[in-house]
Design a protein around this motif. Sequence first.
Motif, mmCIF file in Angstrom:
data_model
loop_
_atom_site.group_PDB
_atom_site.id
_atom_site.type_symbol
_atom_site.label_atom_id
_atom_site.label_comp_id
_atom_site.label_asym_id
_atom_site.label_seq_id
_atom_site.Cartn_x
_atom_site.Cartn_y
_atom_site.Cartn_z
ATOM 1 N N SER A 358 0.873 -1.212 0.027
ATOM 2 C CA SER A 358 0.034 0.068 0.038
ATOM 3 C C SER A 358 0.931 1.372 0.036
ATOM 4 N N PRO A 359 0.712 2.270 -0.934
ATOM 5 C CA PRO A 359 1.451 3.395 -0.998
ATOM 6 C C PRO A 359 1.086 4.346 0.163
ATOM 7 N N VAL A 360 1.696 4.986 0.648
ATOM 8 C CA VAL A 360 1.378 6.029 1.782
ATOM 9 C C VAL A 360 1.825 7.483 1.149
ATOM 10 N N TYR A 361 0.502 8.070 1.176
ATOM 11 C CA TYR A 361 0.639 9.649 0.600
ATOM 12 C C TYR A 361 0.350 10.658 1.931
ATOM 13 N N LYS A 362 1.011 11.954 1.504
ATOM 14 C CA LYS A 362 0.496 12.912 2.710
ATOM 15 C C LYS A 362 -0.775 13.554 2.496
ATOM 16 N N THR A 363 -1.283 13.438 1.414
ATOM 17 C CA THR A 363 -2.589 13.951 0.980
ATOM 18 C C THR A 363 -3.379 13.020 0.391
ATOM 19 N N SER A 364 -4.670 13.195 0.091
ATOM 20 C CA SER A 364 -5.494 12.397 -0.690
ATOM 21 C C SER A 364 -5.219 12.504 -2.178
ATOM 22 N N GLU A 365 -4.743 13.724 -2.261
ATOM 23 C CA GLU A 365 -4.460 14.148 -3.771
ATOM 24 C C GLU A 365 -3.736 12.996 -4.727
ATOM 25 N N ARG A 366 -3.023 12.244 -3.839
ATOM 26 C CA ARG A 366 -2.230 11.221 -4.268
ATOM 27 C C ARG A 366 -1.221 11.698 -5.301
ATOM 28 N N LYS A 367 -0.830 12.583 -5.420
ATOM 29 C CA LYS A 367 0.265 13.305 -6.678
ATOM 30 C C LYS A 367 1.157 14.329 -5.986
ATOM 31 N N GLY A 368 2.580 14.341 -6.614
ATOM 32 C CA GLY A 368 3.403 15.546 -6.031
ATOM 33 C C GLY A 368 4.382 15.498 -7.238
ATOM 34 N N THR A 369 5.376 16.295 -6.826
ATOM 35 C CA THR A 369 6.367 16.700 -7.669
ATOM 36 C C THR A 369 7.756 15.952 -7.142
ATOM 37 N N LEU A 370 8.779 15.792 -7.842
ATOM 38 C CA LEU A 370 10.065 15.282 -7.371
ATOM 39 C C LEU A 370 10.866 16.697 -6.771
ATOM 40 N N SER A 371 11.104 16.718 -5.539
ATOM 41 C CA SER A 371 11.915 17.679 -4.688
ATOM 42 C C SER A 371 13.442 17.743 -4.991
ATOM 43 N N THR A 372 14.140 18.712 -4.792
ATOM 44 C CA THR A 372 15.464 18.577 -5.033
ATOM 45 C C THR A 372 16.204 17.473 -4.383
ATOM 46 N N THR A 373 15.759 16.853 -3.301
ATOM 47 C CA THR A 373 16.172 15.505 -2.616
ATOM 48 C C THR A 373 16.138 14.341 -3.472
ATOM 49 N N GLY A 374 15.230 14.371 -4.616
ATOM 50 C CA GLY A 374 14.942 13.119 -5.296
ATOM 51 C C GLY A 374 13.732 12.469 -4.572
ATOM 52 N N HIS A 375 13.037 13.272 -3.826
ATOM 53 C CA HIS A 375 11.763 12.423 -3.037
ATOM 54 C C HIS A 375 10.372 13.276 -3.619
ATOM 55 N N SER A 376 9.593 12.583 -3.450
ATOM 56 C CA SER A 376 8.246 13.249 -4.046
ATOM 57 C C SER A 376 7.625 13.919 -3.082
ATOM 58 N N THR A 377 6.997 15.082 -3.202
ATOM 59 C CA THR A 377 6.358 15.993 -2.338
ATOM 60 C C THR A 377 5.197 15.502 -1.617
ATOM 61 N N ASN A 378 4.738 14.192 -2.297
ATOM 62 C CA ASN A 378 3.407 13.647 -1.806
ATOM 63 C C ASN A 378 3.669 12.155 -1.278
ATOM 64 N N PHE A 379 4.372 11.216 -2.214
ATOM 65 C CA PHE A 379 4.335 9.820 -1.759
ATOM 66 C C PHE A 379 5.439 9.801 -0.528
ATOM 67 N N VAL A 380 5.347 8.897 0.497
ATOM 68 C CA VAL A 380 5.755 8.857 1.583
ATOM 69 C C VAL A 380 6.780 7.471 1.556
#
Length: 409
Positions: A358-380
């Motif tokens: 099961s993916p874990v997201y920060k919000t119900s939008e379930r989409k984000g952008t890649l930050s400068t650290t290489g991590h998604s802004t939404n996916f955890v």
Amino acid sequence: FLEENDTIPYMALKYTASEANYGGRVTDTHDRRTINNLITDFYCSDILKDDYRFSPSGAYYAPSHASYETYVEYIRSLPINQMPEAFGLHANANLVAAINEAMRILRTANSLMPKTGGGEGGRSKDTILAEATEKFLGELKKPFDTEYVEAKYPVDYNESMNTVLNQELLRFNKLIVRVRSTLVDVGKAVKGLVVMSPELEEVANGILENMMPGVWKKVSYPSLKPIVSYVGDLAARLKFLQDWIDKGAPVTFWLSGFFFTQSFLTGQLQNYARKTKMEIDTLVWNYKVLPAAEQKFQKPETGCLVYGIFMDGARWDDVDGCIAESFPKVLFCEMPHLHLTPCESSKDPTDKKTVYPSPVYKTSERKGTLSTTGHSTNFVMTVLLPMAKTHNEKYWVKRGVACLTQLDD
């Protein structure tokens, strides 16, 4: 291509459709997984059987070979409004769609409302802004004293949580300064002490429309909450960090309370890697959902205890210890505490056939952008949750099951 094979090459056809035609336009791993699972309902040998159905009700199926009129008649017999089961979703999906549509209409109507106020018995716009800014400022503490915290929790090779805490405080301080300064200035602008700039006007409109202003979003963690709920959520996060500063690292960590959740998870893996002299890249997480009745916790020898996760699209069955169908009209289920334990990937005992990733997201939008650290802004992260023997991964993928660290209200 088809005539070159003695049998229909379903695997090749699936790959062509899900990975090339459709999947080639999709970059998200979990979206590609969804496409791959949905396509198997149609690209399979069972579709040649007359009794094969695409959904439990039997309303959706591939008609037998017949005349053109027969096909048209079948199409006309289908429901005008597609049922959630046509896509493998729970009946609650209808309720979610209706709520989202209603909220969009109400937000639009709210944005069109006059903001002058001051009618008979009503409060004026300035009164509302003055009261709201005063209330919000009362809820939000002033920035953290980072120098004091750095002295109390210095960089320690064996305790990465000190670094995680100090980094979190720097991120939240930036947000606190932005939120408090704009609220103070809006209060002054109402009194005529400062000019109402476009930035302050955006904050003022956010207060009047109960929407989070964009000027806050630029320095904030992802959130879909209205401004009143957002301020309450931010205040709770700040209290979580203040308790950490005053009382030391908690026994159970509020996963939703972190600004950058991935830093906390990496810090926990780093602690274990340094303790066991292993390479951090060889470690994976093992997941154990604790009984909901368990409320008294002790710090585990390895790993960490976390809470604050909600399941969307299904619920957690505490009796059977597995994912189960959502109750009617209950859209989210709060998960019990989870014990996350680091494990060497080559020695991972998890049977992947019995768990749902099961993916874990920060919000119900379930989409984000890649930050400068290489991590998604939404996916955890991806959490492996046990399934009942009657279900498989495909079933829950079609249900759209995922976990969230916060709700929208």
